[in-house]
Design an enzyme around this catalytic site. Structure first.
Site: not given
Ligand SMILES: *Cc1c(COP(=O)(O)O)cnc(C)c1O
Length: 396
Positions: A138, A223, A252
Site C-alpha cells: 500500500f 516506504d 503518518k
Molecule cells: C498510510 C500509508 C500511505 C498513505 O499515506 P496517506 O497520508 O494516507 O497518503 C502510504 N504508504 C503506507 C505504507 C501507508 O501505511
C-alpha cells in the site's frame, strides 16, 4: 452537538468514501478517547498509526500553540528555521542526507517516484524508468501511488494507470531479481506491509533486496509511512535489517496528528532534484514543522522507543496466550507496537463488539485484526485490551 446530529451533518455533506464507525469523537488524551456522549475508549488505532505519542501530547500541543502565535505559513519562497531543524534531526538519525517536506504519505511516495525517475534519467539512462513494487503493498491513493500499490481493489475503476510499474510477491528475492529488466530504475517496498495485514518478511529479506539493487545499479526505496517514527521499536524499521536504503518516505506519525510528510534521500540521489523540479505549497509548513520537531524530540528523549519495544513484546505474548485459548485466532505477528491477529472469520463484528466495550481496534483486508496503539501505552492498557478481546471472543 449531540452524536446523532454530528453524524447526520457529515453524511449529508461529505462524499461517501469512508466506511465510518458510528461514533463521533470529541476529545483525546494519551491512549484514551471520548465520544460526544461522554463514553471513554481505549484507543488501539491511534488515528491509524499516527498519534504515536498519544492524543494531544502536551509537548506537541505547546509547540503548535507557540508557533501559531508567531507565524504559520510563508511558502517555500523563503527560509524558515523549523524546516532546517526538523530536517537535521531526520538526517542525523537516518541514512539520509537530504529531506523534502510534503503533507501526506501519498505525496511523499509521489516525490520518491519522481526523484527515482529523475535520478535514473540523468545518471543511468533515459530508458530506465520502471519501478518494481510488491503485491499486497500500500503506497497511497493518488494516481501514481495507486499504481504503485499492488492491490487491484485500489485500482479498479481508475484506469488507465501510470506506465512503468511491475509487481512481484513480497518476501521473494528470486521473483524480484527475475522481474528486473534493462528498464528498471528502482524497487519500492514497505519494510513491514501495513495495510496488507502486518506482513513481516524474513530477517534477511531487506538485505537481499539491497544486494539485488546494488548488483543491478537500481534504487531501493523504503516506504516507512506506517513503520517509521518509532512504530516498530526503532525510529525506522529498516534499522533492523542492517542496511541503508537510497530513498525513504515518512508521514503518518511524523507530526503526531498534524499532517506532514517527508521524502528522504542520500546526497548523491537528492542531487537529481534542482530548483523547479518538485514543490509543495504547504510542504514544510511552520505548524507542521513545530509538531514534527516536538514529536521527534519527545520520541528520542523520553524513552518512547524503549517503551514501544518492551510493551510490544508483552502485548505479543498476551496475544499468543489469547490465540491458544480462542480457535478463531489463526496467528499472531508483529514487531514493536505494530501487531496483528489473522482470524478464521470476518473481523468486522469483533471490531464492533470491542468498540461497544470501549476498545477501538481496526481490521485490515477483512479478516486481520490490527493493533497500532500509541507507543506510550502501559502493560495495564494491554491487559485491559486483552481482557476485552477475550470477552468478545468467548464462545465463538
Ligand atoms: C498510510 C500509508 C500511505 C498513505 O499515506 P496517506 O497520508 O494516507 O497518503 C502510504 N504508504 C503506507 C505504507 C501507508 O501505511
Amino acid at each position: 452537538m449531540k452524536e446523532k446530529k454530528i453524524m447526520a451533518l457529515a453524511d449529508e455533506n461529505i462524499m461517501n468514501t469512508y466506511r465510518r464507525v458510528p461514533i463521533a469523537l470529541v476529545k483525546g488524551e494519551g491512549a484514551r478517547l471520548w465520544d460526544a456522549n461522554g463514553k471513554e475508549y481505549l484507543d488501539f488505532v491511534a488515528g491509524i498509526a499516527v498519534c504515536n505519542l498519544g492524543h494531544s501530547h502536551p509537548n506537541v500541543v505547546k509547540a503548535i500553540k507557540k508557533q501559531a502565535k508567531n507565524l504559520m505559513h510563508v511558502s517555500n519562497l523563503y527560509y524558515t528555521r523549523p524546516q532546517g531543524e526538523v530536517a537535521s534531526i531526520l538526517t542525523k538519525h537516518s541514512f539520509a542526507d537530504k529531506v523534502f517536506f510534503c503533507n501526506s504519505g501519498a505525496e511523499a511516495n509521489e516525490a520518491a517516484i519522481k526523484l527515482a525517475r529523475k535520478y535514473a534519467h540523468e545518471n543511468l539512462g533515459e530508458d530506465k524508468f520502471e519501478l518494481i513494487t510488491m503485491k499486497d503493498s500500500f503506497h497511497g491513493r493518488t494516481m501514481a501511488t495507486i499504481t504503485a500499490t499492488g492491490q487491484e481493489k485500489f485500482q479498479f475503476g481508475f484506469t488507465p494507470l501510470l506506465d512503468g510499474f511491475k509487481y512481484v510477491p513480497f518476501n521473494d528475492p528470486a521473483a524480484l531479481e527475475d522481474a528486473i529488466t534493462p528498464k528498471t530504475c528502482g524497487i519500492m517496498l514497505e519494510p513491514i506491509q501495513g495495510e496488507g495485514g502486518v506482513i513481516i518478511p524474513d530477517d534477511r529479506y531487506l538485505a537481499k533486496v539491497r544486494d539485488i539493487c546494488d548488483r543491478h545499479r537500481i534504487l531501493m526505496i523504503v516506504d516507512e509511512v506506517q513503520t517509521g517514527i518509532g512504530r516498530t521499536g526503532k525510529l525506522f524499521a529498516y534499522e533492523y535489517s542492517g542496511i541503508k536504503p537510497d530513498i525513504m518516505t515518512l508521514a503518518k506519525a511524523l507530526g503526531n496528528g498534524f499532517p506532514v510528510g517527508a521524502m528522504l534521500a542520500t546526497e548523491e540521489i537528492a542531487r537529481a532534484f534542482g530548483p523547479g523540479n518538485h514543490a509543495s505549497t504547504f510542504g514544510g509548513n511552520l505548524l507542521a514543522m513545530a509538531a514534527a520537531k516536538a514529536t521527534l524530540e519527545t520520541m528520542l528523549d523520553e524513552g518512547v522507543l524503549e517503551n514501544c519495544g518492551k510493551t510490544g513484546e508483552y502485548f505479543l505474548s498476551r496475544l499468543q496466550a489469547l490465540k491458544d485459548k480462542h480457535a478463531i485466532i489463526t496467528g499472531v505477528r508483529g514487531r514493536g507496537l505494530m501487531l496483528a491477529c489473522p482470524l478464521a472469520v470476518e473481523g468486522a463484528d469483533i471490531v464492533k463488539k470491542c468498540q461497544e466495550k470501549g476498545l477501538l481496534i481496526n481490521c485490515t483486508g477483512g479478516k486481520t485484526l490490527r493493533f497500532v496503539p500509541p507507543l506510550i501505552i502501559t502493560e495495564k492498557d494491554v491487559e485491559l485490551a486483552v481482557a476485552i478481546l477475550d470477552e468478545v471472543m468467548e464462545g465463538r
